[in-house]
Design a protein around this motif. Structure first.
Motif, PDB file in Angstrom:
ATOM      1  N   ASN A  34       0.856  -1.167   0.000  1.00 13.98           N
ATOM      2  CA  ASN A  34       0.000   0.000   0.000  1.00 13.98           C
ATOM      3  C   ASN A  34       0.903   1.230   0.000  1.00 13.98           C
ATOM      4  O   ASN A  34       1.311   1.728   1.039  1.00 13.98           O
ATOM      5  CB  ASN A  34      -0.912  -0.010   1.229  1.00 13.98           C
ATOM      6  CG  ASN A  34      -1.931   1.101   1.184  1.00 13.98           C
ATOM      7  OD1 ASN A  34      -1.833   2.002   0.366  1.00 13.98           O
ATOM      8  ND2 ASN A  34      -2.910   1.030   2.071  1.00 13.98           N
ATOM      9  N   TYR A  35       1.217   1.713  -1.164  1.00 15.45           N
ATOM     10  CA  TYR A  35       2.142   2.833  -1.300  1.00 15.45           C
ATOM     11  C   TYR A  35       1.541   4.139  -0.788  1.00 15.45           C
ATOM     12  O   TYR A  35       2.263   5.013  -0.310  1.00 15.45           O
ATOM     13  CB  TYR A  35       2.593   2.983  -2.754  1.00 15.45           C
ATOM     14  CG  TYR A  35       3.463   1.831  -3.179  1.00 15.45           C
ATOM     15  CD1 TYR A  35       4.768   1.741  -2.731  1.00 15.45           C
ATOM     16  CD2 TYR A  35       2.979   0.836  -4.010  1.00 15.45           C
ATOM     17  CE1 TYR A  35       5.565   0.674  -3.100  1.00 15.45           C
ATOM     18  CE2 TYR A  35       3.762  -0.229  -4.381  1.00 15.45           C
ATOM     19  CZ  TYR A  35       5.059  -0.308  -3.924  1.00 15.45           C
ATOM     20  OH  TYR A  35       5.844  -1.355  -4.270  1.00 15.45           O
ATOM     21  N   ALA A  36       0.221   4.270  -0.849  1.00 16.35           N
ATOM     22  CA  ALA A  36      -0.417   5.477  -0.337  1.00 16.35           C
ATOM     23  C   ALA A  36      -0.238   5.565   1.178  1.00 16.35           C
ATOM     24  O   ALA A  36      -0.012   6.640   1.734  1.00 16.35           O
ATOM     25  CB  ALA A  36      -1.891   5.491  -0.706  1.00 16.35           C
ATOM     26  N   ALA A  37      -0.331   4.426   1.850  1.00 18.67           N
ATOM     27  CA  ALA A  37      -0.167   4.434   3.302  1.00 18.67           C
ATOM     28  C   ALA A  37       1.282   4.702   3.680  1.00 18.67           C
ATOM     29  O   ALA A  37       1.561   5.317   4.708  1.00 18.67           O
ATOM     30  CB  ALA A  37      -0.627   3.105   3.881  1.00 18.67           C
ATOM     31  N   LEU A  38       2.221   4.252   2.901  1.00 19.07           N
ATOM     32  CA  LEU A  38       3.622   4.494   3.193  1.00 19.07           C
ATOM     33  C   LEU A  38       3.989   5.961   3.018  1.00 19.07           C
ATOM     34  O   LEU A  38       4.864   6.476   3.705  1.00 19.07           O
ATOM     35  CB  LEU A  38       4.510   3.642   2.285  1.00 19.07           C
ATOM     36  CG  LEU A  38       4.501   2.136   2.572  1.00 19.07           C
ATOM     37  CD1 LEU A  38       5.334   1.413   1.536  1.00 19.07           C
ATOM     38  CD2 LEU A  38       5.036   1.869   3.960  1.00 19.07           C
ATOM     39  N   ALA A  39       3.306   6.639   2.109  1.00 14.96           N
ATOM     40  CA  ALA A  39       3.621   8.038   1.845  1.00 14.96           C
ATOM     41  C   ALA A  39       2.968   8.964   2.870  1.00 14.96           C
ATOM     42  O   ALA A  39       3.379  10.110   3.012  1.00 14.96           O
ATOM     43  CB  ALA A  39       3.160   8.428   0.448  1.00 14.96           C
ATOM     44  N   TYR A  40       1.972   8.473   3.615  1.00 13.96           N
ATOM     45  CA  TYR A  40       1.248   9.308   4.568  1.00 13.96           C
ATOM     46  C   TYR A  40       2.078   9.490   5.839  1.00 13.96           C
ATOM     47  O   TYR A  40       2.517   8.542   6.469  1.00 13.96           O
ATOM     48  CB  TYR A  40      -0.094   8.672   4.919  1.00 13.96           C
ATOM     49  CG  TYR A  40      -0.845   9.396   6.002  1.00 13.96           C
ATOM     50  CD1 TYR A  40      -1.482  10.593   5.738  1.00 13.96           C
ATOM     51  CD2 TYR A  40      -0.910   8.881   7.292  1.00 13.96           C
ATOM     52  CE1 TYR A  40      -2.167  11.268   6.728  1.00 13.96           C
ATOM     53  CE2 TYR A  40      -1.590   9.545   8.297  1.00 13.96           C
ATOM     54  CZ  TYR A  40      -2.223  10.741   8.005  1.00 13.96           C
ATOM     55  OH  TYR A  40      -2.895  11.408   8.992  1.00 13.96           O
ATOM     56  N   VAL A  41       2.287  10.709   6.202  1.00 16.96           N
ATOM     57  CA  VAL A  41       2.984  11.041   7.450  1.00 16.96           C
ATOM     58  C   VAL A  41       2.031  11.902   8.264  1.00 16.96           C
ATOM     59  O   VAL A  41       1.665  13.000   7.838  1.00 16.96           O
ATOM     60  CB  VAL A  41       4.297  11.805   7.168  1.00 16.96           C
ATOM     61  CG1 VAL A  41       4.966  12.202   8.475  1.00 16.96           C
ATOM     62  CG2 VAL A  41       5.211  10.989   6.292  1.00 16.96           C
ATOM     63  N   PRO A  42       1.600  11.428   9.443  1.00 15.82           N
ATOM     64  CA  PRO A  42       0.634  12.206  10.218  1.00 15.82           C
ATOM     65  C   PRO A  42       1.270  13.474  10.760  1.00 15.82           C
ATOM     66  O   PRO A  42       2.472  13.542  11.005  1.00 15.82           O
ATOM     67  CB  PRO A  42       0.237  11.264  11.358  1.00 15.82           C
ATOM     68  CG  PRO A  42       1.367  10.309  11.470  1.00 15.82           C
ATOM     69  CD  PRO A  42       1.946  10.173  10.094  1.00 15.82           C
ATOM     70  N   ALA A  43       0.426  14.476  10.923  1.00 14.19           N
ATOM     71  CA  ALA A  43       0.894  15.749  11.474  1.00 14.19           C
ATOM     72  C   ALA A  43       1.213  15.546  12.953  1.00 14.19           C
ATOM     73  O   ALA A  43       0.569  14.742  13.632  1.00 14.19           O
ATOM     74  CB  ALA A  43      -0.177  16.808  11.304  1.00 14.19           C
TER      75      ALA A  43
END
Length: 110
Positions: A7-16
């Motif tokens: 899941n590349y979208a989840a890997l790119a997500y960095v929470p604030a």
């Protein structure tokens, strides 16, 4: 062979980063005394003066220490804890003295 999807979208997500709640007030908490004897007792006192009288009543009436504690304060460990230095309130002391008076036939053994 098992193929796993990534899941590349989840890997790119960095929470604030989370914002900390502001401290609304700074309460002063006094340091606790290191000596337990210096602490307030809250109206309790050791019952070392009652132990000899309790022992005589237990021996005279054939009670066990557990039974006496249950009858006096609904606490089977009362006598053991009194010997270990437990502090009791005035109401508990009054119940113990009342039971001792009943066992002694109304006499007080000072």
């Amino acid at each position: 062979m098992i193929a796993y999807r990534q899941n590349y979208a989840a890997l790119a997500y960095v929470p604030a980063p989370r914002r900390r709640k502001p401290i609304l007030s700074l309460r002063f908490t006094p340091a606790r005394p290191q000596n337990r004897l210096a602490m307030p007792t809250g109206g309790s006192a050791p019952a070392t003066d009652l132990l000899p009288r309790i022992g005589r009543a237990i021996d005279a009436h054939g009670l066990t220490e557990t039974r006496f504690g249950r009858e006096a304060a609904s606490d089977p460990n009362l006598i053991f804890q009194l010997r270990a230095g437990r502090r009791i309130r005035q109401g508990t002391r009054d119940r113990i003295v009342c039971l001792l008076d009943q066992l002694d036939g109304g006499r007080t053994n000072g």
